[in-house]
Motif scaffolding. Structure first.
Motif, PDB file in Angstrom:
ATOM      1  N   GLY A 134       0.776  -1.232   0.000  1.00 51.76           N
ATOM      2  CA  GLY A 134       0.000   0.000   0.000  1.00 51.76           C
ATOM      3  C   GLY A 134       0.805   1.278   0.000  1.00 51.76           C
ATOM      4  O   GLY A 134       0.236   2.362   0.188  1.00 51.76           O
ATOM      5  N   HIS A 135       2.103   1.179  -0.225  1.00 47.81           N
ATOM      6  CA  HIS A 135       2.956   2.365  -0.180  1.00 47.81           C
ATOM      7  C   HIS A 135       3.565   2.581  -1.568  1.00 47.81           C
ATOM      8  O   HIS A 135       4.489   1.865  -1.959  1.00 47.81           O
ATOM      9  CB  HIS A 135       4.030   2.206   0.894  1.00 47.81           C
ATOM     10  N   HIS A 136       3.070   3.554  -2.279  1.00 48.02           N
ATOM     11  CA  HIS A 136       3.383   3.707  -3.696  1.00 48.02           C
ATOM     12  C   HIS A 136       4.568   4.645  -3.907  1.00 48.02           C
ATOM     13  O   HIS A 136       4.442   5.768  -4.413  1.00 48.02           O
ATOM     14  CB  HIS A 136       2.137   4.157  -4.453  1.00 48.02           C
ATOM     15  N   TYR A 137       5.710   4.141  -3.509  1.00 44.12           N
ATOM     16  CA  TYR A 137       6.974   4.830  -3.702  1.00 44.12           C
ATOM     17  C   TYR A 137       7.900   3.922  -4.509  1.00 44.12           C
ATOM     18  O   TYR A 137       7.841   2.700  -4.373  1.00 44.12           O
ATOM     19  CB  TYR A 137       7.655   5.116  -2.360  1.00 44.12           C
ATOM     20  N   PRO A 138       8.793   4.500  -5.322  1.00 50.16           N
ATOM     21  CA  PRO A 138       9.757   3.674  -6.043  1.00 50.16           C
ATOM     22  C   PRO A 138      10.788   3.004  -5.146  1.00 50.16           C
ATOM     23  O   PRO A 138      11.363   1.977  -5.508  1.00 50.16           O
ATOM     24  CB  PRO A 138      10.433   4.669  -6.998  1.00 50.16           C
ATOM     25  N   GLY A 139      11.066   3.595  -3.976  1.00 48.57           N
ATOM     26  CA  GLY A 139      12.072   3.014  -3.097  1.00 48.57           C
ATOM     27  C   GLY A 139      12.316   3.862  -1.861  1.00 48.57           C
ATOM     28  O   GLY A 139      11.579   4.800  -1.561  1.00 48.57           O
TER      29      GLY A 139
END
Length: 332
Positions: A134-139
């Motif tokens: 649920g965490h839409h970050y690339p990294g």
């Protein structure tokens, strides 16, 4: 006057990967306790399970705040967020593990923002698990930037005899070229100069990669990207007194830097900078996020699901990341 050792929060990363194992192995290195007051932010039960993978006999000491850490060579202090099940599968993408990895990092950032720790050192997370959690970050880098409200930042990789800082990172190659601007290139040149100057390198020598083969070969390759996006930034940096050259052909530039011609390379996109560093030092490479208001270093490898649980993952990159976190921490 006795200097107090810096307090370093080590995030466990994705618990289904090799993070717990390399952490336990790193704490078997006596230099870790000697150089820092380091503790783990993660799940104590996962560390306990990983002890059997690596043959560790050290006690896991659960704490609720860094001030409760014992910081001795006999124990491993763990700020236990208790987010994972006892039977978490090893070596598999898990939304639960991805969500936990995010919260470990968020806790570390909160502590660093509050000046309760001096630096963050991160074990690897899995980008697919992070997204599924649920965490839409690339990294890591983008999470750190978001949670510290940082707009301008960059990733710096460090391996033996080679440092590389990136203009773009976790985007596709076409998007990366579109994102490169003279302003962004100049900002990263500034970050490189400031970072190495603070590390004690007087007037660091900076080399800037081209985008196209042979840095465009005077317009032979590409559509004038070097002239439009890079040369104005390099010229402005030179006018400011920075020792910088470019754009230079990437196919020879990294060899020249390892040889000692330059102190750091400004790479235009992810693989241009990552590949040379990982060839030279996959086991000893370190990832440093520059431009943040807090200090963050990291291993320069992934979660290695294929070898997770086997006890064979190499901890050298984590130990080196800790050393660099200590070096970058403010004196007390």
């Amino acid at each position: 006057m006795t200097q107090t050792k810096p307090v370093i929060g080590i995030t466990m990363g994705d618990a289904a990967g090799v993070g717990p194992e390399i952490i336990l192995k790193a704490f078997n290195d006596d230099s870790v306790a000697k150089m820092s007051n380091s503790f783990i932010i993660g799940d104590a039960k996962i560390l306990e399970r990983a002890k059997s993978f690596v043959g560790s006999t050290k006690e896991i000491h659960v704490i609720k705040h860094p001030s409760e850490g014992l910081f001795t060579s006999d124990v491993i202090d763990c700020l236990d967020l208790n987010m994972l099940p006892n039977d978490l599968a090893v070596g598999e993408v898990s939304p639960i593990a991805g969500d936990a990895a995010f919260h470990y990092l968020a806790k570390a950032i909160s502590l660093a923002n509050a000046k309760e720790i001096d630096a963050i050192c991160t074990a690897p997370l899995n980008k697919e698990a992070l997204q599924k959690g649920g965490h839409h970050y690339p990294g890591h880098t983008e999470i750190l930037a978001d949670l510290t409200d940082t707009k301008d930042y960059s990733m710096m990789l460090s391996a033996p005899n080679l440092k590389v800082i990136h203009v773009t990172t976790h985007v596709g190659i076409i998007d990366a070229v579109n994102m490169i601007t003279p302003e962004r290139v100049l900002h990263v040149i500034h970050l490189a100069h400031e970072t190495l100057s603070k590390a004690g390198i007087k007037n660091p020598k900076i080399a800037v990669c081209g985008i196209n083969p042979h840095a465009g070969e005077n317009g032979l390759f590409g559509n004038g990207e070097e002239e439009e996006k890079i040369i104005p930034a390099v010229e402005k940096a030179i006018a400011e007194g920075i020792d910088v050259q470019g754009p230079l052909p990437a196919d020879t530039l990294f060899f020249r830097t390892v040889r000692g011609d330059f102190d750091i390379v400004v790479a235009m996109y992810h693989d241009q900078g990552h590949a040379p560093v990982k060839v030279l030092g996959l086991e000893s490479g370190v990832n440093i996020t520059v431009g943040l208001p807090i200090i963050r270093t990291s291993v320069d490898h992934g979660t290695a699901f294929d070898i997770a649980g086997k006890g064979i993952a190499d901890e050298k990159s984590l130990v080196e990341a800790l050393r660099q976190a200590v070096e970058l921490s403010p004196e007390k």
